[in-house]
Design an enzyme around this catalytic site. Sequence first.
Site, PDB file in Angstrom:
ATOM      1  N   ASP A  22      -2.064   9.059  10.198  1.00 22.21           N
ATOM      2  CA  ASP A  22      -1.453   7.827   9.694  1.00 22.21           C
ATOM      3  C   ASP A  22       0.050   8.070   9.559  1.00 22.21           C
ATOM      4  OD1 ASP A  22      -0.531   5.663   8.204  1.00 22.21           O
ATOM      5  OD2 ASP A  22      -2.245   5.644   6.859  1.00 22.21           O
ATOM      6  N   SER A  32       0.799  -1.227   0.000  1.00 25.39           N
ATOM      7  CA  SER A  32       0.000   0.000   0.000  1.00 25.39           C
ATOM      8  C   SER A  32       0.832   1.277   0.000  1.00 25.39           C
ATOM      9  CB  SER A  32      -0.934   0.013   1.211  1.00 25.39           C
ATOM     10  OG  SER A  32      -0.195  -0.116   2.419  1.00 25.39           O
ATOM     11  N   HIS A  85       1.423   5.557   5.767  1.00 28.25           N
ATOM     12  CA  HIS A  85       1.063   5.709   4.346  1.00 28.25           C
ATOM     13  C   HIS A  85       1.267   7.150   3.870  1.00 28.25           C
ATOM     14  CE1 HIS A  85      -1.195   2.089   5.623  1.00 28.25           C
ATOM     15  NE2 HIS A  85      -0.769   1.653   4.448  1.00 28.25           N
TER      16      HIS A  85
END
Length: 394
Positions: A358, A190, A361
């Site tokens: 986050d 990801s 990411h």
Amino acid sequence: MKRNVILKVLTIFTMMLAIIGSFSTSPAEAAPSNYKFDFGNGEVEKGYIGVSANDKYDVKKRYGFNTPENMINVPASGASLGSDAVEFLKFGTKSDNTFNVDLPNGLYEVKVTLGDTARASVVAEGVYQVINMTGNNATDSFQIPVTDGQLNLLITEGKVGTRFTLSALEIDKLSHHPETNRTIYIGGDSTVCNYYPLDSSIQAGWGQLLPKFVDPETFQVKNMASGGQIARGFLYDGQMEAILKYIKPRDYFILQLGINDTNPKNTTTEAQFKEYMREMVQQVKAKGATPILSTPQGRATDFNTEGVHSSVNRWYRNSIIALAQEENVPLVDLNVLSSAYFTSIGPAASLALYMNGDTLHPNRAGATVLARIVAEELKRQGLDGFTGEDKKNQ
């Protein structure tokens, strides 16, 4: 005597005209090399061919669904082309529930627009072409060689329980030679994969932004990374199969995994991880292409009390470095290179390169920074095609 000679000459001339005529095919008979399809049962967009779910393949039309009984027309939430779609009720990379188009052999650019779906992938010729397109009316394109006179395409599973829909399809011939242009293939998770819309997504993977730093006259970039992926999954669940179908000498394959492999739920030991990665490296070598290993970057918060960013012991990094040395392949130690950059800009600016709330990411700005670091390092190592500069904004 002269008359006989004249008659013979006329006969030969007539035969030559007939032979020449036999090689000439009228436009009505020639198989088209370009198509624009609008799927669903709504109004057909101007310049497109309307295709309903019940349109079975017809040799005279040269297109249609192989098994229309496994298709339905569905509405979609977009405008014009995106206002309706067809849904694939049967799917999978080896499914025969395909949309078939007769095409002269050659290299094609295929543009796909989905209908309403949370996450879906595109399959053609029995392998993945685009992985995990997310969101309604997502659009992407890919190059594909056609070698058997027909393109066979379907939309398949990206996430269990979502709908797999197709709103529009555009096909353009690029070359008579059925071989992809030089390609940089990317494998990862990801932090590497594509997010949609490709040109404006808030979240992004560095593989999505790498084309900014690659000479388009030298390479196309095909990002096969997907969220949550591990080495075992990339190797055995279809992504590596798709790469091996097309990869060739002078192509590159950049592989970055390890983040999810270290999660206990995936039951992958470091030794197993290393061997899965080795198998992919060796498979690419066997095709005559160049595998490149990359270590994952750290978290935004990996700063010590002295303001130095470091995550060198995370995510099986040491095994990736050892494997690169053992297999004598290029290595991008993105973990260390990104840490040096984060240290230079400090904790607050580093956190701003990640998604809100986050620390793992990257957002679009962060993915751009990471892509630039990857390209600069590969250029420094002497691999061609990498600019280290944003070519798309020049």
